[in-house]
Design a protein around this motif. Structure first.
Motif, PDB file in Angstrom:
ATOM      1  N   PHE A   1       7.812   6.283 -15.910  1.00 41.53           N
ATOM      2  CA  PHE A   1       6.605   5.479 -15.918  1.00 41.53           C
ATOM      3  C   PHE A   1       6.990   4.041 -15.644  1.00 41.53           C
ATOM      4  N   CYS A   2       6.114   3.344 -14.958  1.00 34.11           N
ATOM      5  CA  CYS A   2       6.394   1.987 -14.530  1.00 34.11           C
ATOM      6  C   CYS A   2       5.272   1.078 -15.018  1.00 34.11           C
TER       7      CYS A   2
ATOM      8  N   ASN B   1       0.822  -1.208   0.000  1.00 31.22           N
ATOM      9  CA  ASN B   1       0.000   0.000   0.000  1.00 31.22           C
ATOM     10  C   ASN B   1       0.859   1.262   0.000  1.00 31.22           C
ATOM     11  N   ALA B   2       2.069   1.167   0.541  1.00 28.49           N
ATOM     12  CA  ALA B   2       2.969   2.319   0.607  1.00 28.49           C
ATOM     13  C   ALA B   2       3.646   2.597  -0.727  1.00 28.49           C
ATOM     14  N   GLY B   3       3.811   1.586  -1.571  1.00 26.75           N
ATOM     15  CA  GLY B   3       4.482   1.788  -2.845  1.00 26.75           C
ATOM     16  C   GLY B   3       5.073   0.502  -3.380  1.00 26.75           C
TER      17      GLY B   3
ATOM     18  N   VAL C   1       3.877   4.885  -6.028  1.00 25.92           N
ATOM     19  CA  VAL C   1       3.230   4.541  -7.290  1.00 25.92           C
ATOM     20  C   VAL C   1       1.767   4.961  -7.242  1.00 25.92           C
ATOM     21  N   ARG C   2       1.241   5.253  -8.413  1.00 29.95           N
ATOM     22  CA  ARG C   2      -0.178   5.541  -8.570  1.00 29.95           C
ATOM     23  C   ARG C   2      -0.744   4.427  -9.435  1.00 29.95           C
ATOM     24  N   LEU C   3      -1.505   3.549  -8.840  1.00 29.43           N
ATOM     25  CA  LEU C   3      -2.060   2.410  -9.559  1.00 29.43           C
ATOM     26  C   LEU C   3      -3.369   2.822 -10.221  1.00 29.43           C
TER      27      LEU C   3
END
Length: 187
Positions: free
Chosen positions: A51-52, A12-14, A25-27
């Motif tokens: 970007f990932c 949840n943190a990244g 991260v922004r899912l």
């Protein structure tokens, strides 16, 4: 909940990576708990944005094959003025905002040509031009994706005429055949 892979953890943190540590991260889509984390690909744009792409694996049932019928099949043909025309005579609404962005780009490039290459203003103007190029590319990609998704959702089968866009762009001197992004749309 978190997902783990060979050396990756999504919490949840990244995203925890071996050499980079914890990355925020922004899912755009929440992974479900039974998915397994496979790989992460990080790309950097020319404007410095990262970007990932996170790849997950899971068992999925194969969809039932749909047998296309002539009533549920559409044909597409390239059109310079309307992007494409389908076999029913319907055409896409061409992106007018793209021409506006290209006019803005031409203005910014003219300003750049009048500046001294070693000045700070020159470097700032180059950065603005890079950002605008990225914006235009995103506009094209988004328009092609929206049109292709709309067609894929509405029809069972899509037939596209195999137009050689390179030869067409060489034959038509006044038109901007390659600017529309029809090749990306077709693929």
């Amino acid at each position: 909940p978190y997902h783990t892979g060979p050396s990756l953890r999504l919490t949840n943190a990244g995203l925890q990576m071996p050499k980079l540590g914890l990355l925020q991260v922004r899912l755009y889509r929440k992974p479900l708990h039974w998915w397994s984390l496979r790989s992460v690909t990080i790309t950097k744009t020319k404007t410095g944005k990262y970007f990932c792409s996170i790849t997950f694996g899971y068992e999925a049932e194969l969809p039932e094959p749909v047998i296309p019928t002539p009533a549920r099949t559409v044909g597409l043909n390239y059109s310079m003025s309307r992007f494409y025309v389908d076999s029913n005579g319907q055409a896409a609404d061409p992106p007018h905002w793209l021409r506006q962005s290209e006019k803005k780009l031409a203005l910014m490039q003219r300003r750049l040509s009048r500046m001294r290459p070693d000045s700070k203003n020159y470097q700032e103007q180059r950065r603005k031009i890079q950002l605008l190029h990225e914006h235009i590319a995103n506009q094209r990609r988004d328009f092609a994706h929206q049109q292709s998704r709309r067609i894929a959702n509405a029809w069972d089968a899509v037939c596209v005429k195999d137009t050689n866009l390179v030869k067409m762009s060489q034959a038509i001197k006044l038109g901007h055949v390659m600017d529309a992004g029809y090749g990306r749309f077709r693929s």
